[in-house]
Design a protein around this motif. Structure first.
Motif, mmCIF file in Angstrom:
data_model
loop_
_atom_site.group_PDB
_atom_site.id
_atom_site.type_symbol
_atom_site.label_atom_id
_atom_site.label_comp_id
_atom_site.label_asym_id
_atom_site.label_seq_id
_atom_site.Cartn_x
_atom_site.Cartn_y
_atom_site.Cartn_z
ATOM 1 N N THR A 71 -6.130 -5.105 -11.574
ATOM 2 C CA THR A 71 -7.186 -4.488 -10.460
ATOM 3 C C THR A 71 -6.856 -5.419 -9.022
ATOM 4 O O THR A 71 -6.841 -6.529 -9.162
ATOM 5 C CB THR A 71 -8.470 -4.416 -11.060
ATOM 6 O OG1 THR A 71 -9.034 -5.750 -11.357
ATOM 7 C CG2 THR A 71 -8.718 -3.507 -12.060
ATOM 8 N N ALA A 77 -1.352 1.227 -11.170
ATOM 9 C CA ALA A 77 -1.858 2.193 -12.237
ATOM 10 C C ALA A 77 -0.951 2.213 -13.557
ATOM 11 O O ALA A 77 -1.206 2.704 -14.501
ATOM 12 C CB ALA A 77 -1.932 3.688 -11.664
ATOM 13 N N ASP A 82 0.862 -1.097 -0.152
ATOM 14 C CA ASP A 82 0.054 0.017 -0.207
ATOM 15 C C ASP A 82 0.887 1.132 -0.104
ATOM 16 O O ASP A 82 1.780 1.476 0.973
ATOM 17 C CB ASP A 82 -1.075 0.054 1.201
ATOM 18 C CG ASP A 82 -1.723 1.114 1.360
ATOM 19 O OD1 ASP A 82 -2.287 1.685 0.203
ATOM 20 O OD2 ASP A 82 -2.328 1.304 2.224
ATOM 21 N N GLN A 101 -3.048 8.335 -1.274
ATOM 22 C CA GLN A 101 -3.202 8.844 -2.493
ATOM 23 C C GLN A 101 -2.165 8.140 -3.642
ATOM 24 O O GLN A 101 -2.354 8.370 -4.775
ATOM 25 C CB GLN A 101 -2.499 10.313 -2.474
ATOM 26 C CG GLN A 101 -3.511 11.135 -1.736
ATOM 27 C CD GLN A 101 -4.810 11.379 -1.986
ATOM 28 O OE1 GLN A 101 -5.302 11.335 -3.115
ATOM 29 N NE2 GLN A 101 -5.723 11.363 -1.009
ATOM 30 N N GLY A 107 -2.094 4.672 -4.189
ATOM 31 C CA GLY A 107 -2.749 3.327 -4.710
ATOM 32 C C GLY A 107 -1.693 2.136 -4.012
ATOM 33 O O GLY A 107 -1.333 2.278 -2.778
ATOM 34 N N THR A 109 3.493 0.099 -9.674
ATOM 35 C CA THR A 109 2.254 0.471 -9.441
ATOM 36 C C THR A 109 1.229 0.048 -10.073
ATOM 37 O O THR A 109 1.468 -0.296 -11.333
ATOM 38 C CB THR A 109 2.242 1.941 -9.280
ATOM 39 O OG1 THR A 109 2.379 2.319 -10.774
ATOM 40 C CG2 THR A 109 3.436 2.661 -8.492
ATOM 41 N N CYS A 130 1.166 -0.967 -5.057
ATOM 42 C CA CYS A 130 2.351 -1.557 -5.942
ATOM 43 C C CYS A 130 2.568 -3.070 -5.847
ATOM 44 O O CYS A 130 2.413 -3.524 -4.688
ATOM 45 C CB CYS A 130 3.726 -0.651 -6.170
ATOM 46 S SG CYS A 130 4.607 -1.005 -4.595
#
Length: 851
Positions: free
Chosen positions: A135, A124, A63, A67, A69, A122, A71
């Motif tokens: 996800t 994202a 974690d 802000q 996200g 990450t 990885c």
């Protein structure tokens, strides 16, 4: 997020100060909810899934704060996906080698973050550097991979699954196959629907029924459609299919279908036909085809829409069923190797169903001396009951096909077809493999007495397939033939398809050049190409084509399509254009759907340049328990339309009928009943309690459905046909002393069948043994010592090795009396029962033995 707490055994020495400092430096000293920073925060160990398959039991996920996200540890991820990679040192860039087509991409060092689990990427940023998106499902602790290109681990798993499916008789089943319930007549499930609409043509009222059941040991399907205009559309099919050749005695058939059926195409002499008839085959419907284009079919209820997807791209959409009430995608070109299609069905009330079709081309030649066959009769275009729906029905036809493995790389095929008109048609072909390529040679005599022939050559070059076709057709151009045969006297084509490697992307492409002589005179030349750009949340399709007939100038066509997911929205759009004395747009369409207020909202718009009119509409559908309600309004060519619809599903449980959302009659389902089997007879008694919250693994998928308070759960959407395994998710059981009496079950479902599967859990016990080394008055735990547990007959019940604190745990034991033995020493008798399920003891061994 999972917190980490050290396990301290009684009497163990405290951790050293330097160890505490190391732990704090890596993970921080504050609670996880209060920490923030670069991958130095709370650690979770979710399981890794891709395409519904479990890839790895645990992957480190860190974690990054509110802000940042999360990885994922990148090297364990690449190893789990079996992606070849190289990294010179920690923190350096990572070079990846991707297959299909083979190419090299790089994850730059700047994209990697330090973490206690090594270099971290990450979630994202994953789509920017890998051919996938990730996800994190925090509720079930799963990492879900959505691939945008071929991944080695999925290719391997698909290969193993394919081998098991193609040669089921050589694969030992993991679980025992459950026998089918014996019943001469039985109704399993039914879907009911009704609608009323106001259109420019007047008021329309309709009702429909789709029911599935068993009749004389075969799966039956009945459909019925009614309108206020007095039109009745009935349908009826009986079928049976299995992996083993034990149907119809000496015929050794694997599948049989009677009623409204679909028959396969036969090279040069017949197209795939739908209508009333009978077909018997030695191959199960899910077995692979030989080298050719194929046709996929399945039931399409009224008001449903079917999408065909291939390699993450949308290929075709249909809303109209054929004469047998089936969706049909015909003339689908197959690639050399594995071909995988996904058919997504969308119902009028927001229902979604998926079915996967896999075909293996190139290695599915018959084994030497292996013989396969299919034969039957079909009245093409005419249903079993009611009037024909086809404009030009093919009429009654008898057909037969037989293939024989002449050698390991050569298969011969003979096709026969005879109708009421003309002479019997016959085709003889050879399919084979040579020098890394595939070839097919076919000669035919048609119903009009004409002779024709065809040659196909195919070869894979890297990740690209190239196919050359040459064909000369006979004199027959009547109904029931493939469109190419009816239209051309002779034709040649060069086609290619594959994937273009562009960094992390793998872009599917298709191209075709065709030239032929038309039966009506003159020539036609065609050139077409298509390119797909698949991205994690959207894909674009680009198509360009040109046609020339005779000496007329070339006429061009172009199309662009876009499908995307934007938040909760599912979008689909397209624009078409043509060159008719100059390029111009012919039309455009846009569809959008999303969930709103617990229901599904769909918007459709279309525009036609010739008329200049804008059409479309809006539909809202919502389910109230098992009841589905939909309302729609919109504008079509002649005016406005509006309507409402109602659907309901019914299925037969062990004791009574139950309701469910519509769609239950199309696929297979399992009604699992989980209970505590106190008396051990495997049958639920009146006083045996159900188990709430139990979940199951079906096939390779972790299902989220949970058993209710009575222990029952309906698990739907299971593909009928091939065997499927079901087993208990042990982590879902809150009572760890309960164990399934059977590790799992294997069953084969038929379309619409709801199979009741009792899942008996037996109470179990545990025995914990600590092995201590005795030296004077000191007793020291001994690790690595083998402890054997014996029952009252002296038989070995279990064995285990002690951990670093000298403990060996035996769980899942049946109630009874046991004795533990290690290093020649034994304990006293240990009795475990329902009232006393856990026992602990110590086993002392002398120093000379323990050392």
């Amino acid at each position: 997020m999972a917190s980490i707490a050290p396990f301290m055994a009684g009497g163990a020495a405290p951790a050293q100060a330097q160890d505490d400092a190391m732990f704090d430096r890596l993970f921080g000293s504050a609670p996880a909810s209060e920490r923030a920073g670069q991958a130095a925060d709370g650690l979770a160990l979710p399981a890794l899934f891709a395409d519904g398959k479990l890839i790895a039991d645990a992957i480190a996920l860190h974690d990054l704060g509110a802000q940042g996200g999360a990885c994922v540890a990148v090297l364990p991820l690449l190893e789990a996906l079996e992606v070849a990679h190289e990294q010179a040192s920690a923190g350096a860039h990572i070079a990846l080698t991707l297959p299909e087509p083979r190419r090299t991409v790089t994850i730059p060092a700047a994209a990697l973050l330090p973490s206690p689990s090594g270099d971290c990427l990450t979630l994202a940023d994953a789509p920017a550097h890998l051919p996938l998106s990730i996800t994190h499902d925090a509720v079930s602790q799963r990492l879900l991979i959505a691939p945008t290109a071929a991944l080695p681990v999925l290719m391997r798993l698909a290969r193993e699954e394919r081998h098991s499916r193609l040669r089921p008789e050589t694969t030992r089943p993991a679980f025992a196959l459950l026998a089918r319930p014996e019943a001469a007549v039985q109704l399993w499930s039914a879907d009911l629907g009704a609608a009323i609409a106001t259109t420019p043509q007047g008021r329309q009222v309709s009702a429909n029924l789709l029911a599935s059941g068993a009749l004389l040991g075969m799966a039956g399907r009945v459909s019925l459609g009614l309108t206020n205009e007095g039109r009745i559309t009935p349908g009826f099919t009986l079928s049976e299919a299995r992996d083993t050749p034990d149907l119809l005695g000496p015929l050794g058939a694997r599948s049989i279908a009677l009623g409204d059926i679909a028959t396969p195409a036969q090279p040069l002499i017949a197209d795939a036909l739908s209508g009333r008839g009978l077909v018997i085959s030695s191959r199960a419907p899910w077995r692979a085809d030989l080298v050719d284009t194929i046709t996929l079919t399945g039931p399409l209820p009224q008001g449903w829409e079917a999408e065909l997807w291939h390699e993450e791209r949308l290929i075709a959409v249909t809303r109209q069923p054929d004469a047998a009430g089936q969706w049909q995608f015909g003339d689908i070109p197959v690639r050399i190797g594995e071909n995988r299609w996904l058919v997504r069905l969308y119902g009028p009330n927001g229902e979604v169903s998926e079915e996967v079709f896999t075909r293996l081309v190139g290695t599915e030649m018959n084994a030497e001396n292996e013989v396969g066959y299919s034969f039957g009769v079909v009245d093409g275009g005419t249903p079993l009951l009611g009037q024909t729906l086809a404009g030009e029905p093919a009429g009654p036809t008898a057909f037969a096909s037989i293939d024989w493995g002449m050698a390991s790389e050569v298969t011969a095929r003979l096709d026969l077809r005879a109708g009421k008109q003309g002479q019997p048609a016959v085709a003889l072909g050879l399919n084979g493999a040579l020098g890394g390529g595939l070839w097919a040679l076919t000669g035919a005599r048609d119903r009009a007495g004409g002779f024709g022939g065809a040659v196909r050559l195919a070869r894979r070059i890297g990740a690209q397939d190239v196919t050359i076709d040459l064909a000369r057709h006979g004199r027959d151009d009547g109904p029931g033939l493939a469109p190419l045969v009816r239209e051309f006297a002779q034709v040649m084509s060069l086609a290619g398809q594959g994937r273009i490697g562009l960094g992390r992307l793998s872009l599917p492409w298709q191209a075709r050049v065709q030239s032929g002589s038309l039966r009506r005179g003159g020539d036609r030349h065609v050139a077409a190409a298509r390119l797909v750009v698949p991205m994690p949340n959207w894909q674009a399709n680009f198509a360009l084509g040109a046609v020339q007939e005779g000496s007329a100038p070339w006429q061009g066509t172009a199309a662009m399509g876009l499908t995307a997911r934007r938040g909760e929205w599912r979008l689909r759009s397209g624009v078409t254009a043509s060159d008719r004395g100059g390029w111009r747009i012919d039309g455009a369409n846009l569809s959008a759907a999303r969930r709103v207020a617990g229901g599904n909202l769909a918007l459709d718009l279309d525009w036609q340049a010739d008329s200049g009119k804008l059409g479309g509409g809006v539909t809202y559908a919502k389910t109230f328990g098992p009841l589905g309600l939909s309302a729609s309004a919109g504008r079509e060519g002649a005016g406005w339309r509006a309507g409402v619809g109602l659907t309901l599903g019914l299925w037969r449980g062990p004791q009574r009928w139950r309701t469910a959302p519509a769609g239950i009659a199309r696929s297979g389902a399992i009604m699992a009943e989980m209970f505590v089997d106190e008396d051990g007879d495997g049958v639920r008694g009146a006083d045996e309690a159900g188990v709430e919250g139990g979940r199951f693994i079906v096939g390779a998928a972790l299902r989220r459905e949970e058993t209710a308070a009575d222990g029952t759960v309906l698990i739907g959407g299971i593909a009928p046909g091939p065997d499927v395994d079901i087993e208990t998710q042990m982590s879902s059981l809150t009572d760890f002393t309960l164990r399934p009496e059977r590790a799992g079950d294997r069953l084969a479902l038929r379309p619409g069948e709801i199979r009741h599967v009792p899942v008996a859990l037996r109470p179990t016990s545990s025995i914990e043994v600590q092995v201590l080394l005795v030296a004077g008055d000191r007793r020291t735990p001994r690790s690595g010592v083998t402890v054997v547990l014996h029952d009252t007959q002296g038989r070995e019940a279990a064995r285990a090795r002690t951990d670093f604190d000298g403990y060996a745990l035996f769980d899942g034991l049946s109630f009874g009396t046991y004795q533990a033995e290690a290093a020649g020493q034994s304990t006293a008798a240990l009795a475990v029962s329902r009232d006393n399920p856990d026992a602990q003891t110590r086993l002392l061994i002398p120093a000379a033995t323990g050392s």
